[in-house]
Design an enzyme around this catalytic site. Structure first.
Site, mmCIF file in Angstrom:
data_model
loop_
_atom_site.group_PDB
_atom_site.id
_atom_site.type_symbol
_atom_site.label_atom_id
_atom_site.label_comp_id
_atom_site.label_asym_id
_atom_site.label_seq_id
_atom_site.Cartn_x
_atom_site.Cartn_y
_atom_site.Cartn_z
ATOM 1 N N LYS A 51 2.520 30.487 -33.169
ATOM 2 C CA LYS A 51 1.485 29.753 -32.458
ATOM 3 C C LYS A 51 1.851 28.282 -32.230
ATOM 4 C CE LYS A 51 -1.510 33.126 -32.038
ATOM 5 N NZ LYS A 51 -1.920 33.645 -30.718
ATOM 6 N N ASP A 52 2.875 27.783 -32.910
ATOM 7 C CA ASP A 52 3.341 26.423 -32.626
ATOM 8 C C ASP A 52 3.737 26.291 -31.163
ATOM 9 O OD1 ASP A 52 3.013 25.985 -35.319
ATOM 10 O OD2 ASP A 52 5.120 25.576 -35.740
#
Length: 463
Positions: A51-52
């Site tokens: 999700k970064d």
């Protein structure tokens, strides 16, 4: 940006270090004769998850469009990983972050969010989509009411799948030298499998979406599941089942449904046999990838995306005592609960919360009656499973006679019954029941892989 030195790149910001994650070949758990399985270790991103990528992309797009301005506030509803990525970005870029998380989120994730300086708002996780307390509804309201607030909206933000189409997919293609034949990825928002899948499918790669057994994406009933941050839960009182706008369901060639037990046992094998500590969604993806490997044969090359690290799930998936009480693991020594329970007929008699007292009485049929009937959230029956989901309370059969025939049993339900795990050590289970004050005649539900399968009395659990 990065400056190349003789020892490698030096980044101007932690955000520039997102992506370019390693591929690792699995060596010990791949089926004999199956295709090699390589895993994309997204837990090596600086914020600890896949999700970064989306967090950085969504913020940069919002800055470019003017939707997020200097001194603004990033707001999002998240199960944790997107929130961690956004909190990391907020810290690096000087924004305030307010993150709404369901109360089922692991303590480790909440601690991480706060460590980055984010403000955390918890809300009930098992509520209908239209409920104002729902994680997405609450986040949208906070963003609208906050001056300078910007809602990241990972479920509808096109920057989410786009970043995977432009980074994750090309990385996999380059790292495998174009040899990859199958991509396996779970779908939460659907951004990863849509974006990376879109890039790779254009190059002839088969795309497989891994999904929890009861998730709606794969055709399940939408009832709760143990694997966090993936799949699509549907509260039975949700009025309209809306799926994330970023999930292009036309991209996956098929969906591989995996039950919780297989996912959790796979993630534990990854830790103990491959040295890879991953979360539940990683166990799910690899469990599906091992099936694909067996089908593809030695000429294939399967790549599975591991979304995050197991370090933020130590209290959930790596706590042996907890998993035994839920029926996912067997105790190292017997006797076990199942030794005392003995053979039983699958098909626990339950009462939907919306059923009338008259309907429940009629449904109990002839023969010996149970003392207690679990009350469940009504759902479409899935003929492939007989374990009971969504136990929200219980009613005592003896008390039904005193209720009006047209009363809804859900309005008269008491607390859910106590439970024991099927493979829990019998002494361990009895000690726990005694500590909770469970009497010899009290009913107890027996769990297998987190779901009730039969009902016994405390007195049936003899040493």
């Amino acid at each position: 940006m990065a400056t190349q030195t003789s020892g490698g790149p030096v980044y101007d910001s932690v955000l520039d270090a997102v992506g370019a994650t390693p591929l690792v070949r699995l060596g010990r758990i791949v089926p004999d004769g199956g295709a090699p399985v390589w895993v994309k270790t997204e837990g090596t991103n600086p914020g600890g998850s896949v999700k970064d990528r989306a967090a950085v992309a969504m913020v940069r797009a919002a800055e470019e469009s003017g939707a997020l301005r200097h001194g603004g506030t990033i707001v999002e509803g998240t199960s944790g990983n997107t929130g961690v990525g956004l909190a990391m970005v907020a810290a690096a870029r000087g924004y305030r972050a307010v993150l709404v998380v369901p109360d089922r989120t692991t303590p480790e994730k909440i601690a991480l969010l706060r460590a980055y300086g984010a403000e955390v708002v918890t809300t009930p996780g098992l509520v209908p989509k239209q409920d104002p307390r729902h994680v997405q509804q609450l986040a949208a309201r906070i963003a609208a009411e906050t001056p300078g607030g910007w809602l990241a909206d990972q479920y509808g933000n096109p920057a989410n799948p786009d970043v995977h189409e432009h980074t994750t997919g090309p990385e996999i293609w380059t790292q495998t030298g174009g040899r990859v034949t199958h991509l396996v990825a779970g779908a939460g928002t659907g951004g990863t499998v849509t974006g990376a899948g879109r890039y790779l499918s254009a190059r002839g790669v088969q795309v497989v979406a891994a999904d929890p057994w009861t998730s709606r994406y794969g055709g399940g009933d939408g009832s709760p599941y143990a694997v966090e941050a993936v799949g699509h839960y549907l509260h039975p009182l949700t009025e309209t089942d809306t799926w994330p706008a970023v999930y292009d369901t036309a991209v996956p060639n098929r969906t591989e449904r995996v039950d919780d037990g297989e996912s959790l046992r796979t993630l534990r094998r990854l830790a103990r046999e491959e040295g890879l500590l991953v979360g539940g969604s990683g166990g799910l993806a690899v469990a599906a990838a091992l099936r694909v490997s067996a089908q593809a044969g030695p000429d294939g090359l399967v790549v599975a995306v591991l979304p995050d690290s197991g370090r933020i799930y130590l209290s959930r998936y790596f706590d042996d005592a907890r998993l035994r009480t839920l029926g996912f693991l067997d105790a190292p020594q017997g006797p076990l609960v199942r030794d005392a329970v003995g053979p039983y007929e699958p098909g626990l008699r339950v009462a939907p919360a919306t059923a009338t007292v008259a309907e429940v009485r009629a449904g109990l049929g002839d023969g010996p009656l149970p003392d207690l009937v679990p009350v469940v959230q009504p759902r479409t029956t899935d003929a492939t499973t007989w374990a009971v989901p969504d136990v929200v309370g219980c009613v005592r059969v003896a008390e039904l006679a005193g209720l009006a025939a047209d009363d809804r049993v859900g309005a008269h339900a008491g607390p859910p019954p106590v439970t024991v795990g099927h493979g829990e050590g019998l002494d361990e289970a009895l000690t726990r029941l005694d500590a909770d004050g469970v009497g010899s005649g009290d009913p107890v539900l027996v769990l297998v892989d987190g779901r009730a399968v039969t009902q016994v009395h405390r007195s049936d659990l003899r040493r």
